[in-house]
Design an enzyme around this catalytic site. Structure first.
Site, PDB file in Angstrom:
ATOM      1  N   GLU A 290       3.460  -1.136   2.230  1.00 51.56           N
ATOM      2  CA  GLU A 290       2.839  -1.226   1.071  1.00 51.56           C
ATOM      3  C   GLU A 290       3.912  -1.384  -0.155  1.00 51.56           C
ATOM      4  OE1 GLU A 290      -0.610   0.681   0.491  1.00 51.56           O
ATOM      5  OE2 GLU A 290      -1.470  -0.207   2.103  1.00 51.56           O
TER       6      GLU A 290
ATOM      7  N   ASN B 123       5.527  -3.196   6.631  1.00 54.41           N
ATOM      8  CA  ASN B 123       4.162  -3.300   6.726  1.00 54.41           C
ATOM      9  C   ASN B 123       3.123  -3.581   5.370  1.00 54.41           C
ATOM     10  OD1 ASN B 123       1.638  -3.340   8.608  1.00 54.41           O
ATOM     11  ND2 ASN B 123       0.946  -1.207   7.687  1.00 54.41           N
TER      12      ASN B 123
ATOM     13  N   HIS C 208      -6.670  -6.131   6.210  1.00 50.16           N
ATOM     14  CA  HIS C 208      -8.048  -5.825   5.891  1.00 50.16           C
ATOM     15  C   HIS C 208      -8.781  -6.927   5.067  1.00 50.16           C
ATOM     16  CE1 HIS C 208      -7.167  -1.815   7.012  1.00 50.16           C
ATOM     17  NE2 HIS C 208      -6.088  -1.790   6.291  1.00 50.16           N
TER      18      HIS C 208
ATOM     19  N   GLU D 200      -3.858  -3.457  10.765  1.00 52.12           N
ATOM     20  CA  GLU D 200      -4.963  -2.577  10.697  1.00 52.12           C
ATOM     21  C   GLU D 200      -6.330  -3.452  10.595  1.00 52.12           C
ATOM     22  OE1 GLU D 200      -3.829  -0.338   7.070  1.00 52.12           O
ATOM     23  OE2 GLU D 200      -1.726   0.176   7.995  1.00 52.12           O
TER      24      GLU D 200
HETATM   25  C1  XIL Z   1      -6.361   4.983   5.220  1.00 50.28           C
HETATM   26  C2  XIL Z   1      -7.032   5.799   6.403  1.00 50.28           C
HETATM   27  O1  XIL Z   1      -7.999   4.846   7.078  1.00 50.28           O
HETATM   28  C3  XIL Z   1      -8.085   6.608   5.515  1.00 50.28           C
HETATM   29  O2  XIL Z   1      -8.694   7.560   6.723  1.00 50.28           O
HETATM   30  C4  XIL Z   1      -7.482   7.664   4.614  1.00 50.28           C
HETATM   31  O3  XIL Z   1      -8.087   8.271   3.740  1.00 50.28           O
HETATM   32  C5  XIL Z   1      -6.619   6.698   3.674  1.00 50.28           C
HETATM   33  O4  XIL Z   1      -5.748   5.803   4.524  1.00 50.28           O
HETATM   34  N1  XIL Z   1      -3.276   1.049   4.257  1.00 50.28           N
HETATM   35  C6  XIL Z   1      -2.882   1.734   5.212  1.00 50.28           C
HETATM   36  C7  XIL Z   1      -3.418   2.952   5.936  1.00 50.28           C
HETATM   37  O5  XIL Z   1      -1.584   1.514   5.560  1.00 50.28           O
HETATM   38  O6  XIL Z   1      -2.664   4.021   6.184  1.00 50.28           O
HETATM   39  C8  XIL Z   1      -4.579   3.133   5.297  1.00 50.28           C
HETATM   40  O7  XIL Z   1      -5.468   4.270   5.979  1.00 50.28           O
HETATM   41  C9  XIL Z   1      -5.451   2.079   4.725  1.00 50.28           C
HETATM   42  C10 XIL Z   1      -4.816   1.244   3.917  1.00 50.28           C
END
Ligand code: XIL
Length: 325
Positions: free
Chosen positions: A118, A178, A218, A249
């Site tokens: 990110e 990522n 997401h 993810e």
């Molecule tokens: C999220 C987890 O799913 C949660 O349990 C935690 O509270 C916060 O992080 N992008 C990412 C992940 O790269 O690490 C994140 O995971 C979701 C968004």
């Protein structure tokens, strides 16, 4: 095939899941052949302020579980502005120390590491985030970009360090960048996806240090990137740079009230799988949890199972993915 992992393996992909030690019910090893620690390898858990390691117990549990069940591990994540813990605001030197410690701690037991997560800003600007360590965003020769030898760039410098460690230790671990909102060539309304373009420029420029690109995926209901099929085209252009592409993810909102063209969640899952299958360089898909109720975005009901606590029921989305694989 009757499981996601078997079907994916036949198709030449891994199919993975994010998990924590408390979620290692039998379904994890039955259905998935790749595992990403959802939280247990984040700097907030394992990093000390000097770049050392601490509290690696949960991470070890996950790595050992994966190894005993013949699953790949994606390390997640080394350099991230969120859940940075003791590394918040750390210097590049400290980040480099941490990168070295984490990579050598698990070695080849980790197939892929998210080295930088990110790094790009929101709202489709294509800019870097400004919350990186203070050594960033210098432009040494004043030409307006950060790709010069004299510039300090956390992305470049973290990957250079990671690649050095991999090479010095003879590791086969692959080094990934990522991000989210980088999945499609365009965003809603057909506007070019500047964030995806910025990521593309980074990977192209630092190609010698970067082995793989993760699209978090997401997705909200019927994201433009799936509807217009430009997910596949975007995967393709990254793959054409010679990097592996992963969907890292995945979860897809099932909010049918926003569904303006009549596509359901299962169809959207199908499209994501198809886009990956259609590009040889797309080598794996990871869903961000098992059941909706246990998801970080539980209200979106974006995963493949209902239920919880080890008692899971397959959704239509599960059947669609299995069928499409
Ligand atoms: C999220 C987890 O799913 C949660 O349990 C935690 O509270 C916060 O992080 N992008 C990412 C992940 O790269 O690490 C994140 O995971 C979701 C968004």
């Amino acid at each position: 095939e009757t499981t996601l992992r078997a079907a994916a393996a036949k198709a030449g992909l891994f199919f993975g899941v994010a998990a924590s030690p408390g979620r290692l019910s039998s379904i994890v090893a039955q259905e998935f052949n790749q595992l990403t620690p959802e939280n247990d390898m984040k700097p907030s858990t394992i990093a000390t302020s000097s770049g050392g390691l601490q509290n690696t117990g949960n991470a070890d549990t996950l790595v050992n579980y994966a190894q005993s069940n013949n699953m790949l591990v994606r390390g997640h994540t080394l350099v991230w502005h969120s859940q940075a813990g003791a590394l918040q605001g750390a210097s590049q030197a400290t980040l480099n120390t941490f990168i070295g410690n984490a990579l050598t701690r698990w070695g080849n037991r980790i197939a892929y590491w998210d080295v930088v997560n990110e790094a790009l800003d929101d709202n489709n600007t294509g800019a870097r985030r400004t919350v990186w360590p203070h050594t960033l965003n210098r432009d040494a020769n004043g030409d307006g970009d950060l790709f010069d030898a004299g510039d300090t760039d956390v992305i470049r410098d973290s990957f250079i360090r990671a690649k050095q460690v991999v090479q010095a230790n003879g590791l086969s671990t692959k080094l990934c960048i990522n991000d989210y909102d980088v999945e499609g060539l365009t965003v809603q309304g057909g506007t070019p996806n500047r964030k995806a373009n910025a990521l593309y420029d980074i990977v192209r420029t630092y190609r010698q240090y970067i082995d793989c690109v993760g699209f978090q995926a997401h997705f909200n209901d019927n994201p433009n990137s799936i509807i217009s099929n430009d997910l596949q085209a975007n995967i393709q252009r990254f793959a054409d740079l010679g990097v592996e592409v992963h969907i890292t993810e995945l979860d897809i909102d099932d909010d049918l009230s926003n569904n303006d063209i009549g596509q359901g969640q299962a169809d959207n899952y199908r499209k994501v799988v198809r886009a990956c299958l259609n590009v040889a360089g797309c080598t794996g898909i990871t869903v961000w949890g098992i059941a909706d109720s246990e998801s970080w975005r539980a209200s979106e009901r974006g995963l493949l199972f209902t239920g919880g606590n080890g008692n899971y029921q397959k959704k239509a989305a599960y059947t669609a993915v299995l069928d499409e694989l």
